[in-house]
Write an enzyme that holds these catalytic residues in place. Structure first.
Site, PDB file in Angstrom:
ATOM      1  N   MET A 105     -21.343 113.732  40.100  1.00  0.00           N
ATOM      2  CA  MET A 105     -22.792 113.935  40.137  1.00  0.00           C
ATOM      3  C   MET A 105     -23.440 113.761  38.778  1.00  0.00           C
ATOM      4  SD  MET A 105     -23.935 114.192  43.125  1.00  0.00           S
ATOM      5  CE  MET A 105     -25.603 114.684  42.708  1.00  0.00           C
ATOM      6  N   ASP A 153     -12.150 107.122  43.005  1.00  0.00           N
ATOM      7  CA  ASP A 153     -12.637 107.403  41.658  1.00  0.00           C
ATOM      8  C   ASP A 153     -12.717 106.087  40.890  1.00  0.00           C
ATOM      9  OD1 ASP A 153     -12.571 110.021  42.385  1.00  0.00           O
ATOM     10  OD2 ASP A 153     -10.851 110.576  41.155  1.00  0.00           O
TER      11      ASP A 153
END
Length: 219
Positions: free
Chosen positions: A117, A191
């Site tokens: 985030m 990721d």
């Protein structure tokens, strides 16, 4: 060895009558200076730091500070320096929305890492004012479900809310990077780490700040 946040002197900017000599001026400055913690001093220059995992308290503090600085001076650019591994989805969106809400430009800078985030917050800076230091790293991936744990027993409703927020995050990355939806969706499935240069190519940032002069040129 000192422990905790260091303190620095701060001189009240309100001018007093002109002193009669240089010695009196120095004495007057020492009397008026107060010692405040480093980050409090930097906040007064519109320099804000996100250096902890994103949770409600840290997000509320940053949101409140940005709005307060906006009230004090709606034309003084705010700079948000980010070194954060990410955190909760809702607090991250709160900071992202506040960046767009306040009137001043908000320059976002990755120092260290902007992951999860935190990368969305980095992305949310004012266009042409998003940057990173040369060895900064950016990582994007799917938003975390932990935001909703123990908050609602209805699994179906929880899933609907999460899917809506997930689509919101995808749309933000699409709009701010000008990447097609399929690219964003694929890259969020794992990721995805990027160097500062790769993040600039991807569209998450606009510049890599090599020196202080280059950073100041963006002001």
């Amino acid at each position: 060895m000192p422990i905790g946040v260091p303190k620095v002197p701060f001189l009240n900017p309100n001018p007093d009558p002109e002193p009669d000599s240089a010695v009196e001026e120095i004495d007057s400055m020492e009397e008026k200076a107060t010692w405040i913690d480093l980050y409090n001093r930097l906040y007064r220059q519109r320099l804000i730091f996100l250096g902890k995992n994103l949770e409600e308290e840290i997000a509320n503090n940053i949101v409140g500070l940005m709005i307060h600085l906006n009230i004090e001076d709606p034309f003084w650019t705010q700079s948000l320096f980010i070194n954060c591994l990410g955190g909760l989805l809702i607090p991250g969106l709160a900071i992202y929305d506040t960046i767009g809400f306040v009137r001043p430009d908000v320059q976002t800078v990755c120092m260290g890492i902007a992951a999860s985030m935190a990368s969305l917050i980095l992305l949310g800076g004012t266009d042409t004012r998003r940057g990173a230091f040369p060895h900064g790293r950016v990582m994007i991936h799917q938003p975390r479900m932990v935001d909703f744990e123990d908050r609602t027993p209805e699994v179906g409703l929880e899933g609907q809310v999460f899917l809506h927020l997930r689509n919101t995050v995808v749309q933000i990355y699409m709009q701010r990077t000008n990447k097609p939806a399929w690219v964003i969706i694929v890259d969020l499935e794992r990721d995805t780490f990027m160097s500062a240069t790769e993040a600039r190519t991807y569209g998450i940032i606009d510049d890599v700040f090599i020196s202080e002069d280059e950073y100041e040129d963006e002001e």
